[in-house]
Design a protein around this motif. Sequence first.
Motif, mmCIF file in Angstrom:
data_model
loop_
_atom_site.group_PDB
_atom_site.id
_atom_site.type_symbol
_atom_site.label_atom_id
_atom_site.label_comp_id
_atom_site.label_asym_id
_atom_site.label_seq_id
_atom_site.Cartn_x
_atom_site.Cartn_y
_atom_site.Cartn_z
ATOM 1 N N ALA A 289 4.375 25.114 -12.625
ATOM 2 C CA ALA A 289 3.849 24.680 -13.919
ATOM 3 C C ALA A 289 3.262 25.868 -14.673
ATOM 4 C CB ALA A 289 2.788 23.606 -13.720
ATOM 5 N N MET B 246 8.264 19.494 -21.429
ATOM 6 C CA MET B 246 7.062 20.266 -21.708
ATOM 7 C C MET B 246 5.947 19.345 -22.198
ATOM 8 S SD MET B 246 10.063 21.735 -22.749
ATOM 9 C CE MET B 246 10.073 21.684 -24.527
ATOM 10 N N TYR B 247 4.723 19.847 -22.141
ATOM 11 C CA TYR B 247 3.592 19.186 -22.779
ATOM 12 C C TYR B 247 3.442 19.755 -24.191
ATOM 13 C CZ TYR B 247 2.500 17.543 -18.099
ATOM 14 O OH TYR B 247 2.568 16.945 -16.867
ATOM 15 N N ASP C 39 1.792 23.027 -24.906
ATOM 16 C CA ASP C 39 2.406 24.231 -24.333
ATOM 17 C C ASP C 39 3.609 24.712 -25.134
ATOM 18 O OD1 ASP C 39 0.568 24.360 -22.283
ATOM 19 O OD2 ASP C 39 1.767 23.137 -20.917
ATOM 20 N N GLY D 111 6.597 22.209 -17.707
ATOM 21 C CA GLY D 111 5.686 21.098 -17.464
ATOM 22 C C GLY D 111 6.354 20.020 -16.646
ATOM 23 N N ASN E 294 6.254 16.519 -17.932
ATOM 24 C CA ASN E 294 5.992 15.436 -18.864
ATOM 25 C C ASN E 294 7.197 14.497 -18.919
ATOM 26 O OD1 ASN E 294 4.757 13.926 -20.827
ATOM 27 N ND2 ASN E 294 5.031 15.424 -22.470
ATOM 28 N N PRO F 118 7.134 19.869 -11.770
ATOM 29 C CA PRO F 118 7.339 20.791 -12.890
ATOM 30 C C PRO F 118 8.738 21.390 -12.908
ATOM 31 C CG PRO F 118 5.908 21.774 -11.229
ATOM 32 C CD PRO F 118 6.080 20.345 -10.840
#
Length: 375
Positions: free
Chosen positions: A283, A323-324, A327, A346, A348, A354
């Motif tokens: 991550a 991804m978040y 980020d 990430g 997500n 990750p």
Amino acid sequence: MATSSRPATVTIKKPYIIQGRKEKTGREAKVLFLSILAGGGIFFLFVCALLGLLFLNLFTEGQTGSEVEQWEVAEGFPQVAQKYLPIYQAAAKKYGVPWHILAAIHKVETNFGQDLSVSSVGAKGHTQFMDKTWVGWSYPGGTALGDLPDSVDITNPSLIAKYGGYGVDGNGDGKADPYDPVDAIYATANYLAANHSQGEDWFGRKGPIWRYNHDYENYVLKVKRYADSFAHPVLTAGGTGISTGQFVWPVPGGRITSPFGMRFHPVKKVYTYHEGLDIANRAGSPILASDGGVVAESREASGYGWMLVIDHGNGFRTLYAHMYPEDVKVRVGQKVSKGQVIALVGSNGWSTGPHLHFEVRKNGQLIDPSLVVKQ
């Protein structure tokens, strides 16, 4: 400077003729010649400077913001906001703020003016300004949050000019009224432009939209989602001009944990068609643009979590997912170069750990990324 009463010694030399006329002596002639030469040099420099300013003005006329970008209206742009579109675009041109950001703030603040109630802390108008932000924080009195008594005429442009507020008389009617959509949208553009630096991400933490409302998770990212859905960058038919046509591995050090094609879905527990590669890494590892292009999409997408799409021109697009939002390092419409960090790995959405989900399309058709991208 001190002066002396001693008379100066004068040397008389044979006069010479310039243009058939008796003139100065030799020493004086040299001084005259050098003066003319110096004066001509200054005049030449002045002309060059003037031409430079004219040239600069020619190529920067109408560009008032830190960036000049072209955006086209997305098909899903709300019908209720269509009447405000010319206002968003005019304010964007004047202040150098992307128009779809203005539309997104208008949406989040008052649902395009459909709810003009005063907020619990006193913010008012189409884009919800506090009185002292509108008229100027140097105005005496008011609450700590910036609410002023109703007796203060915050619509007075002279008052705003005196106290340095962000209110704007956008329609030129002599009043800067936060309940007038033109004035409110222009004022929002004015505020964002004043709080934006060259090259700064509009949606970044501590960025201009965060300064508008300090709730990053629930306000800034919400504005970002709406803005990304309201407009698309204008892409030329010949590509972006920065695509190389050769793709690099998007996660340095990452390993494939799920290939392209049919597979047993780790979350749904059924066999499904996997439209890309899953590339695992720790991550927070960097995700790179596989090639140069323009960010065409940046948004939340169900099982993908947050996803990015880069248009590389010549029919190629790449997709990056899981991804978040905090980020993500790029925004819709931004040009990126091959190998540039665009986000961080990430987990997500539908994810068991990750990794990056990576897709490649050619003219809208999915292709196996392994055919064009080598690890």
